[in-house]
Design a protein around this motif. Structure first.
Motif, PDB file in Angstrom:
ATOM      1  N   TYR A 247      45.688  30.796  49.598  1.00 27.79           N
ATOM      2  CA  TYR A 247      44.726  31.680  49.499  1.00 27.79           C
ATOM      3  C   TYR A 247      45.253  33.112  49.298  1.00 27.79           C
ATOM      4  CZ  TYR A 247      41.228  28.506  51.540  1.00 27.79           C
ATOM      5  OH  TYR A 247      40.442  27.344  51.510  1.00 27.79           O
ATOM      6  N   TYR A 248      44.801  33.771  48.414  1.00 34.25           N
ATOM      7  CA  TYR A 248      45.433  35.541  48.231  1.00 34.25           C
ATOM      8  C   TYR A 248      44.541  36.416  48.243  1.00 34.25           C
ATOM      9  CZ  TYR A 248      49.117  32.339  46.058  1.00 34.25           C
ATOM     10  OH  TYR A 248      50.094  31.463  45.859  1.00 34.25           O
ATOM     11  N   GLN A 249      44.727  37.441  49.129  1.00 36.03           N
ATOM     12  CA  GLN A 249      43.789  38.586  49.143  1.00 36.03           C
ATOM     13  C   GLN A 249      44.297  39.569  47.881  1.00 36.03           C
ATOM     14  OE1 GLN A 249      44.916  39.653  53.402  1.00 36.03           O
ATOM     15  NE2 GLN A 249      42.786  40.266  53.462  1.00 36.03           N
ATOM     16  N   PRO A 250      43.661  40.450  47.768  1.00 39.38           N
ATOM     17  CA  PRO A 250      43.967  41.326  46.581  1.00 39.38           C
ATOM     18  C   PRO A 250      44.996  42.310  46.975  1.00 39.38           C
ATOM     19  CG  PRO A 250      41.727  42.175  47.549  1.00 39.38           C
ATOM     20  CD  PRO A 250      42.179  40.919  48.221  1.00 39.38           C
ATOM     21  N   TYR A 251      46.104  41.872  47.256  1.00 38.22           N
ATOM     22  CA  TYR A 251      47.349  42.655  47.285  1.00 38.22           C
ATOM     23  C   TYR A 251      47.920  43.058  46.195  1.00 38.22           C
ATOM     24  CZ  TYR A 251      47.926  40.262  51.711  1.00 38.22           C
ATOM     25  OH  TYR A 251      47.584  39.829  53.237  1.00 38.22           O
ATOM     26  N   GLN A 252      48.530  44.253  45.890  1.00 38.00           N
ATOM     27  CA  GLN A 252      48.891  44.800  44.719  1.00 38.00           C
ATOM     28  C   GLN A 252      49.687  43.690  43.928  1.00 38.00           C
ATOM     29  OE1 GLN A 252      51.454  48.352  44.411  1.00 38.00           O
ATOM     30  NE2 GLN A 252      49.932  49.484  43.454  1.00 38.00           N
ATOM     31  N   ALA A 253      50.717  43.142  44.554  1.00 33.82           N
ATOM     32  CA  ALA A 253      51.718  42.303  43.843  1.00 33.82           C
ATOM     33  C   ALA A 253      50.861  40.736  43.500  1.00 33.82           C
ATOM     34  CB  ALA A 253      52.707  41.862  44.668  1.00 33.82           C
ATOM     35  N   TYR A 254      49.953  40.638  44.105  1.00 33.58           N
ATOM     36  CA  TYR A 254      49.106  39.218  44.072  1.00 33.58           C
ATOM     37  C   TYR A 254      48.297  39.518  42.730  1.00 33.58           C
ATOM     38  CZ  TYR A 254      50.930  37.208  48.211  1.00 33.58           C
ATOM     39  OH  TYR A 254      51.586  36.848  49.243  1.00 33.58           O
ATOM     40  N   ILE A 255      47.791  40.719  42.421  1.00 34.81           N
ATOM     41  CA  ILE A 255      47.080  41.043  41.282  1.00 34.81           C
ATOM     42  C   ILE A 255      48.069  40.993  40.013  1.00 34.81           C
ATOM     43  CG2 ILE A 255      45.618  42.852  40.301  1.00 34.81           C
ATOM     44  CD1 ILE A 255      44.839  43.622  43.161  1.00 34.81           C
ATOM     45  N   ALA A 256      49.198  41.799  40.326  1.00 34.97           N
ATOM     46  CA  ALA A 256      50.080  41.659  39.082  1.00 34.97           C
ATOM     47  C   ALA A 256      50.544  40.476  38.787  1.00 34.97           C
ATOM     48  CB  ALA A 256      51.487  42.741  39.591  1.00 34.97           C
ATOM     49  N   GLN A 257      50.718  39.465  39.682  1.00 39.21           N
ATOM     50  CA  GLN A 257      51.299  38.073  39.384  1.00 39.21           C
ATOM     51  C   GLN A 257      50.061  37.280  38.886  1.00 39.21           C
ATOM     52  OE1 GLN A 257      53.178  37.070  43.173  1.00 39.21           O
ATOM     53  NE2 GLN A 257      54.802  38.703  42.742  1.00 39.21           N
ATOM     54  N   GLU A 258      48.945  37.617  39.134  1.00 40.71           N
ATOM     55  CA  GLU A 258      47.637  36.798  38.382  1.00 40.71           C
ATOM     56  C   GLU A 258      47.438  35.782  39.802  1.00 40.71           C
ATOM     57  OE1 GLU A 258      47.819  35.713  34.514  1.00 40.71           O
ATOM     58  OE2 GLU A 258      47.948  37.908  33.673  1.00 40.71           O
ATOM     59  N   ALA A 259      47.825  35.910  40.884  1.00 32.60           N
ATOM     60  CA  ALA A 259      47.709  34.815  42.066  1.00 32.60           C
ATOM     61  C   ALA A 259      46.407  35.256  42.373  1.00 32.60           C
ATOM     62  CB  ALA A 259      48.782  34.975  42.919  1.00 32.60           C
ATOM     63  N   TYR A 260      45.763  36.368  42.679  1.00 29.43           N
ATOM     64  CA  TYR A 260      44.532  36.726  42.963  1.00 29.43           C
ATOM     65  C   TYR A 260      43.788  36.462  41.758  1.00 29.43           C
ATOM     66  CZ  TYR A 260      40.552  39.139  45.137  1.00 29.43           C
ATOM     67  OH  TYR A 260      39.297  39.389  45.693  1.00 29.43           O
ATOM     68  N   PRO A 261      42.558  35.883  41.797  1.00 23.04           N
ATOM     69  CA  PRO A 261      41.863  35.390  40.605  1.00 23.04           C
ATOM     70  C   PRO A 261      40.703  36.565  40.139  1.00 23.04           C
ATOM     71  CG  PRO A 261      40.955  34.296  42.524  1.00 23.04           C
ATOM     72  CD  PRO A 261      42.285  35.053  43.003  1.00 23.04           C
ATOM     73  N   LEU A 262      40.264  37.360  41.022  1.00 17.85           N
ATOM     74  CA  LEU A 262      39.175  38.386  40.747  1.00 17.85           C
ATOM     75  C   LEU A 262      39.676  39.717  39.828  1.00 17.85           C
ATOM     76  CD1 LEU A 262      36.665  37.613  43.645  1.00 17.85           C
ATOM     77  CD2 LEU A 262      36.892  36.430  41.437  1.00 17.85           C
ATOM     78  N   ARG A 263      40.314  39.367  38.969  1.00 18.00           N
ATOM     79  CA  ARG A 263      41.279  40.566  38.273  1.00 18.00           C
ATOM     80  C   ARG A 263      40.053  41.254  37.319  1.00 18.00           C
ATOM     81  NH1 ARG A 263      44.418  36.445  38.271  1.00 18.00           N
ATOM     82  NH2 ARG A 263      44.203  36.273  35.959  1.00 18.00           N
ATOM     83  N   ARG A 264      40.321  42.404  36.746  1.00 16.45           N
ATOM     84  CA  ARG A 264      39.741  43.302  35.759  1.00 16.45           C
ATOM     85  C   ARG A 264      40.674  44.284  35.480  1.00 16.45           C
ATOM     86  NH1 ARG A 264      34.530  46.291  38.472  1.00 16.45           N
ATOM     87  NH2 ARG A 264      35.645  47.276  40.006  1.00 16.45           N
ATOM     88  N   TYR A 265      40.427  44.821  34.126  1.00 19.57           N
ATOM     89  CA  TYR A 265      41.152  46.036  33.715  1.00 19.57           C
ATOM     90  C   TYR A 265      40.594  47.065  33.722  1.00 19.57           C
ATOM     91  CZ  TYR A 265      44.409  42.383  31.645  1.00 19.57           C
ATOM     92  OH  TYR A 265      45.235  41.247  31.742  1.00 19.57           O
ATOM     93  N   LEU A 266      41.263  48.549  33.870  1.00 18.62           N
ATOM     94  CA  LEU A 266      40.574  49.651  33.857  1.00 18.62           C
ATOM     95  C   LEU A 266      41.075  50.494  32.493  1.00 18.62           C
ATOM     96  CD1 LEU A 266      39.151  52.004  35.322  1.00 18.62           C
ATOM     97  CD2 LEU A 266      41.050  52.462  36.406  1.00 18.62           C
ATOM     98  N   TYR A 267      40.231  51.011  31.751  1.00 19.64           N
ATOM     99  CA  TYR A 267      40.352  51.468  30.471  1.00 19.64           C
ATOM    100  C   TYR A 267      39.773  52.986  30.678  1.00 19.64           C
ATOM    101  CZ  TYR A 267      40.540  46.768  29.118  1.00 19.64           C
ATOM    102  OH  TYR A 267      40.855  45.462  28.742  1.00 19.64           O
ATOM    103  N   ILE A 268      40.174  53.928  29.796  1.00 19.41           N
ATOM    104  CA  ILE A 268      39.678  55.279  29.193  1.00 19.41           C
ATOM    105  C   ILE A 268      39.564  55.188  27.853  1.00 19.41           C
ATOM    106  CG2 ILE A 268      40.221  57.742  28.829  1.00 19.41           C
ATOM    107  CD1 ILE A 268      42.229  57.892  31.189  1.00 19.41           C
ATOM    108  N   ILE A 269      38.153  55.529  27.614  1.00 17.78           N
ATOM    109  CA  ILE A 269      37.766  55.457  26.101  1.00 17.78           C
ATOM    110  C   ILE A 269      37.286  56.531  25.853  1.00 17.78           C
ATOM    111  CG2 ILE A 269      35.893  54.224  24.743  1.00 17.78           C
ATOM    112  CD1 ILE A 269      35.726  52.011  26.793  1.00 17.78           C
ATOM    113  N   SER A 270      37.731  57.119  24.899  1.00 19.23           N
ATOM    114  CA  SER A 270      37.631  58.509  24.330  1.00 19.23           C
ATOM    115  C   SER A 270      37.141  58.476  22.635  1.00 19.23           C
ATOM    116  CB  SER A 270      39.204  59.185  24.029  1.00 19.23           C
ATOM    117  OG  SER A 270      38.892  60.398  23.436  1.00 19.23           O
ATOM    118  N   THR A 271      36.095  59.213  22.567  1.00 17.22           N
ATOM    119  CA  THR A 271      35.433  59.380  21.249  1.00 17.22           C
ATOM    120  C   THR A 271      35.876  60.948  20.578  1.00 17.22           C
ATOM    121  OG1 THR A 271      33.353  60.233  22.289  1.00 17.22           O
ATOM    122  CG2 THR A 271      33.656  57.837  21.652  1.00 17.22           C
ATOM    123  N   GLU A 272      36.880  61.713  21.324  1.00 16.41           N
ATOM    124  CA  GLU A 272      37.078  62.832  20.910  1.00 16.41           C
ATOM    125  C   GLU A 272      37.438  62.882  19.255  1.00 16.41           C
ATOM    126  OE1 GLU A 272      38.475  65.764  24.467  1.00 16.41           O
ATOM    127  OE2 GLU A 272      39.929  64.820  23.347  1.00 16.41           O
ATOM    128  N   GLY A 273      36.934  63.869  18.646  1.00 16.34           N
ATOM    129  CA  GLY A 273      37.404  63.759  17.182  1.00 16.34           C
ATOM    130  C   GLY A 273      38.743  64.495  16.888  1.00 16.34           C
TER     131      GLY A 273
END
Length: 314
Positions: A247-273
């Motif tokens: 079992y894996y808690q959402p530790y930083q390293a486990y997220i990076a290693q993809e051991a913790y399953p509930l992962r998602r990405y964070l994005y900045i979306i810009s429409t500046e011209g």
């Protein structure tokens, strides 16, 4: 008289340009100065507040006004052009991209971090380990009581709690765990992340769904305080785990290693011209300094190695 008239005309032109820039809020800003408003998924309030505070500390003439909202409202702000900078845990859909195409706007996407969804329970709940298979049954309504998960449990019916009906965590569960199906009747929404944590602390049958950013920064007294009040669950992708090490808690390293399953990405979306303050802020967050803040917060930077930090349950 001609010179005076020309001077007045020039002054009027300057006033008109200034007024135009003031109304739009983006005409006069540069990558390091000016005023803009941005719309942010409220799941990421702690880290984005830290990024903005540091950015404004470096660039004294920059002012970023962040509105923290449920994911659905953030997307609408971007589509309606009421903001040109949005921070989300997903990229745009094909339908949303089509809207920008019709408006001749080109959204630019910058990945800034790998995030995770954390599950939290009451301190009286001794069942702190769940498999992905069990989670899917809980969120589909197939499993309704804690005793179905643990025969020795003295708890009653499970209560699932999100921060908001339109939140990114609710959308993540629907998309990733129950493949678009409806959440069960025992699902409820609180008014905020703090209200969600309060509810889980006070209700022993509750399981809360929250962005890990709220409980991952050990240098943040608020996050540390939250961790003292609730349990953070460990998750296993193995349907039949042999030991607790599966079992894996959402530790930083486990997220990076993809051991913790509930992962998602964070994005900045810009429409500046053009290259304005929003572009400058996005570049800063993606830079070494901005990524170090993400590392410190407990999320996984998009471009840097991570350290191992434990979310220990007390």
């Amino acid at each position: 008289m001609k010179i005076k008239a020309l001077s007045i005309a020039a002054f009027a032109g300057v006033v008109a340009l200034t007024s135009c820039g003031g109304n739009s809020g983006t005409q006069l800003d540069t990558p390091t100065s000016g005023n803009i408003n941005i719309s942010v998924d409220e799941s990421f309030m702690p880290i984005i507040e830290s990024e903005i505070s540091t950015f404004e500390g470096i660039y004294k003439y920059a002012n970023i006004d962040a509105a923290y909202k449920p994911e659905g409202q953030v997307v609408q702000d971007l589509l309606n052009d009421s903001t040109k900078i949005a921070i989300l845990s997903r990229e745009l859909t094909q339908e949303e991209k089509a809207v920008f195409d019709k408006q001749n706007r080109v959204p630019r996407v910058t990945k800034i971090a790998i995030d995770a969804v954390a599950l939290i329970t009451n301190k009286q709940n001794k069942d702190t380990l769940l498999t992905m298979e069990e989670l899917k049954k809980v969120f589909s309504g197939e499993i309704k009581t804690w005793k179905e998960l643990d025969e020795e449990s003295e708890l009653g019916d499970i209560t699932i709690v999100f921060d908001n009906n339109n939140s990114s965590t609710a959308r993540y569960v629907r998309d990733s765990l129950i493949t678009g199906n409806k959440l069960p009747p025992n699902t409820f929404a609180s008014n905020s992340h703090k209200a969600l944590i309060d509810y889980v602390e006070e209700n022993k049958n509750a399981v809360g769904v929250i962005g890990v950013n709220w409980v991952s920064d050990f240098d943040d007294s608020t996050a540390v305080g939250f961790l003292k009040r609730i349990n953070v669950l460990g998750i296993s992708e193995d349907p039949a785990p042999v030991t607790t090490e599966d079992y894996y808690q959402p530790y930083q390293a486990y997220i990076a290693q993809e051991a913790y399953p509930l992962r998602r990405y964070l994005y900045i979306i810009s429409t500046e011209g053009r290259t304005g303050l929003g572009t400058g802020f996005a570049s800063y967050v993606a830079s070494d300094k901005g990524q170090r803040l993400i590392l410190k917060s407990g999320l996984v930077p998009a471009t840097m190695p991570v350290r191992v930090v434990s979310l220990g349950n007390e």
